[in-house]
Design a protein around this motif. Sequence first.
Motif, PDB file in Angstrom:
ATOM      1  N   VAL A 107       0.834  -1.201   0.000  1.00  0.00           N
ATOM      2  CA  VAL A 107       0.000   0.000   0.000  1.00  0.00           C
ATOM      3  C   VAL A 107       0.870   1.251   0.000  1.00  0.00           C
ATOM      4  O   VAL A 107       0.591   2.216  -0.730  1.00  0.00           O
ATOM      5  CB  VAL A 107      -0.965  -0.012   1.213  1.00  0.00           C
ATOM      6  CG1 VAL A 107      -1.611   1.334   1.441  1.00  0.00           C
ATOM      7  CG2 VAL A 107      -2.035  -1.075   1.005  1.00  0.00           C
ATOM      8  N   GLU A 108       1.934   1.241   0.800  1.00  0.00           N
ATOM      9  CA  GLU A 108       2.837   2.397   0.819  1.00  0.00           C
ATOM     10  C   GLU A 108       3.487   2.603  -0.547  1.00  0.00           C
ATOM     11  O   GLU A 108       3.581   3.728  -1.043  1.00  0.00           O
ATOM     12  CB  GLU A 108       3.903   2.219   1.901  1.00  0.00           C
ATOM     13  CG  GLU A 108       3.382   2.379   3.309  1.00  0.00           C
ATOM     14  CD  GLU A 108       4.417   2.047   4.368  1.00  0.00           C
ATOM     15  OE1 GLU A 108       5.563   1.677   4.020  1.00  0.00           O
ATOM     16  OE2 GLU A 108       4.064   2.142   5.554  1.00  0.00           O
ATOM     17  N   GLY A 109       3.937   1.501  -1.169  1.00  0.00           N
ATOM     18  CA  GLY A 109       4.550   1.608  -2.495  1.00  0.00           C
ATOM     19  C   GLY A 109       3.550   2.096  -3.531  1.00  0.00           C
ATOM     20  O   GLY A 109       3.877   2.962  -4.364  1.00  0.00           O
ATOM     21  N   LEU A 110       2.339   1.573  -3.487  1.00  0.00           N
ATOM     22  CA  LEU A 110       1.304   2.001  -4.427  1.00  0.00           C
ATOM     23  C   LEU A 110       0.946   3.468  -4.212  1.00  0.00           C
ATOM     24  O   LEU A 110       0.785   4.229  -5.176  1.00  0.00           O
ATOM     25  CB  LEU A 110       0.074   1.116  -4.256  1.00  0.00           C
ATOM     26  CG  LEU A 110      -1.076   1.309  -5.244  1.00  0.00           C
ATOM     27  CD1 LEU A 110      -0.599   1.072  -6.677  1.00  0.00           C
ATOM     28  CD2 LEU A 110      -2.221   0.373  -4.913  1.00  0.00           C
ATOM     29  N   ALA A 111       0.849   3.889  -2.955  1.00  0.00           N
ATOM     30  CA  ALA A 111       0.543   5.294  -2.656  1.00  0.00           C
ATOM     31  C   ALA A 111       1.657   6.201  -3.160  1.00  0.00           C
ATOM     32  O   ALA A 111       1.377   7.282  -3.721  1.00  0.00           O
ATOM     33  CB  ALA A 111       0.340   5.475  -1.158  1.00  0.00           C
ATOM     34  N   LEU A 118       0.600  11.529  -9.915  1.00  0.00           N
ATOM     35  CA  LEU A 118      -0.284  12.693  -9.783  1.00  0.00           C
ATOM     36  C   LEU A 118       0.526  13.990  -9.821  1.00  0.00           C
ATOM     37  O   LEU A 118       0.125  14.968 -10.460  1.00  0.00           O
ATOM     38  CB  LEU A 118      -1.086  12.585  -8.480  1.00  0.00           C
ATOM     39  CG  LEU A 118      -2.161  13.635  -8.250  1.00  0.00           C
ATOM     40  CD1 LEU A 118      -3.184  13.619  -9.388  1.00  0.00           C
ATOM     41  CD2 LEU A 118      -2.843  13.403  -6.915  1.00  0.00           C
ATOM     42  N   LYS A 119       1.682  13.981  -9.160  1.00  0.00           N
ATOM     43  CA  LYS A 119       2.550  15.164  -9.163  1.00  0.00           C
ATOM     44  C   LYS A 119       3.003  15.495 -10.589  1.00  0.00           C
ATOM     45  O   LYS A 119       2.935  16.656 -11.029  1.00  0.00           O
ATOM     46  CB  LYS A 119       3.762  14.918  -8.263  1.00  0.00           C
ATOM     47  CG  LYS A 119       4.736  16.075  -8.217  1.00  0.00           C
ATOM     48  CD  LYS A 119       5.953  15.725  -7.388  1.00  0.00           C
ATOM     49  CE  LYS A 119       6.969  16.845  -7.533  1.00  0.00           C
ATOM     50  NZ  LYS A 119       8.283  16.459  -7.083  1.00  0.00           N
ATOM     51  N   ASN A 120       3.441  14.482 -11.322  1.00  0.00           N
ATOM     52  CA  ASN A 120       3.883  14.706 -12.714  1.00  0.00           C
ATOM     53  C   ASN A 120       2.727  15.208 -13.578  1.00  0.00           C
ATOM     54  O   ASN A 120       2.898  16.137 -14.384  1.00  0.00           O
ATOM     55  CB  ASN A 120       4.457  13.421 -13.308  1.00  0.00           C
ATOM     56  CG  ASN A 120       5.789  13.048 -12.711  1.00  0.00           C
ATOM     57  OD1 ASN A 120       6.474  13.882 -12.139  1.00  0.00           O
ATOM     58  ND2 ASN A 120       6.154  11.776 -12.832  1.00  0.00           N
ATOM     59  N   LEU A 125       0.068  19.672 -16.372  1.00  0.00           N
ATOM     60  CA  LEU A 125      -1.176  20.413 -16.560  1.00  0.00           C
ATOM     61  C   LEU A 125      -0.982  21.896 -16.255  1.00  0.00           C
ATOM     62  O   LEU A 125      -1.421  22.771 -17.038  1.00  0.00           O
ATOM     63  CB  LEU A 125      -2.271  19.828 -15.662  1.00  0.00           C
ATOM     64  CG  LEU A 125      -3.648  20.451 -15.783  1.00  0.00           C
ATOM     65  CD1 LEU A 125      -4.222  20.216 -17.177  1.00  0.00           C
ATOM     66  CD2 LEU A 125      -4.577  19.880 -14.736  1.00  0.00           C
ATOM     67  N   VAL A 126      -0.319  22.200 -15.142  1.00  0.00           N
ATOM     68  CA  VAL A 126      -0.090  23.600 -14.770  1.00  0.00           C
ATOM     69  C   VAL A 126       0.843  24.256 -15.792  1.00  0.00           C
ATOM     70  O   VAL A 126       0.610  25.400 -16.225  1.00  0.00           O
ATOM     71  CB  VAL A 126       0.478  23.707 -13.339  1.00  0.00           C
ATOM     72  CG1 VAL A 126       0.970  25.116 -13.035  1.00  0.00           C
ATOM     73  CG2 VAL A 126      -0.580  23.278 -12.331  1.00  0.00           C
ATOM     74  N   THR A 127       1.893  23.546 -16.189  1.00  0.00           N
ATOM     75  CA  THR A 127       2.827  24.094 -17.175  1.00  0.00           C
ATOM     76  C   THR A 127       2.105  24.389 -18.489  1.00  0.00           C
ATOM     77  O   THR A 127       2.273  25.457 -19.096  1.00  0.00           O
ATOM     78  CB  THR A 127       3.981  23.106 -17.426  1.00  0.00           C
ATOM     79  OG1 THR A 127       4.630  22.831 -16.198  1.00  0.00           O
ATOM     80  CG2 THR A 127       4.984  23.663 -18.412  1.00  0.00           C
TER      81      THR A 127
END
Length: 141
Positions: A107-111, A118-120, A125-127
Amino acid sequence: MNNPIDASIPVLTEIIYPAYAAGAEDETAATPASPLPPSPMPDAVTVSAATDPMNGSATNPAPSEEQWQTLEQSLKEIVLKNVLARVDFVLEHRVRDNLADVLQTAVEGLANEIRAGLKNSLEELVTRAVTQEITKVKNSK
């Protein structure tokens, strides 16, 4: 003490053997009685009745080799049953604990993977949104 009427009723200090094991010579003892299932451990009455407290000598014949083997077999079965029950209990808890550790790690690895993805995606998206707005502002002038 025992009269012919109540001769079949045992007293607390007597050890009762099946008729064929006691070596009795009357007609009723010649037919084998149905043996009782062996008890896992001899009880206090059986042990204390095996020796006469007055002179310490044995009052009844010693158990036969077959009886010892039966007792040994029943003890083995009882101990094995108890050990297997304990093994099942310990195994279940160890599997549960190890599975919980493995699932927590997964779960930690998947998170972490989801968070990085999500960060990428948000950075892209913002860029892209900022680039489009800058392009619109430049084109409107």
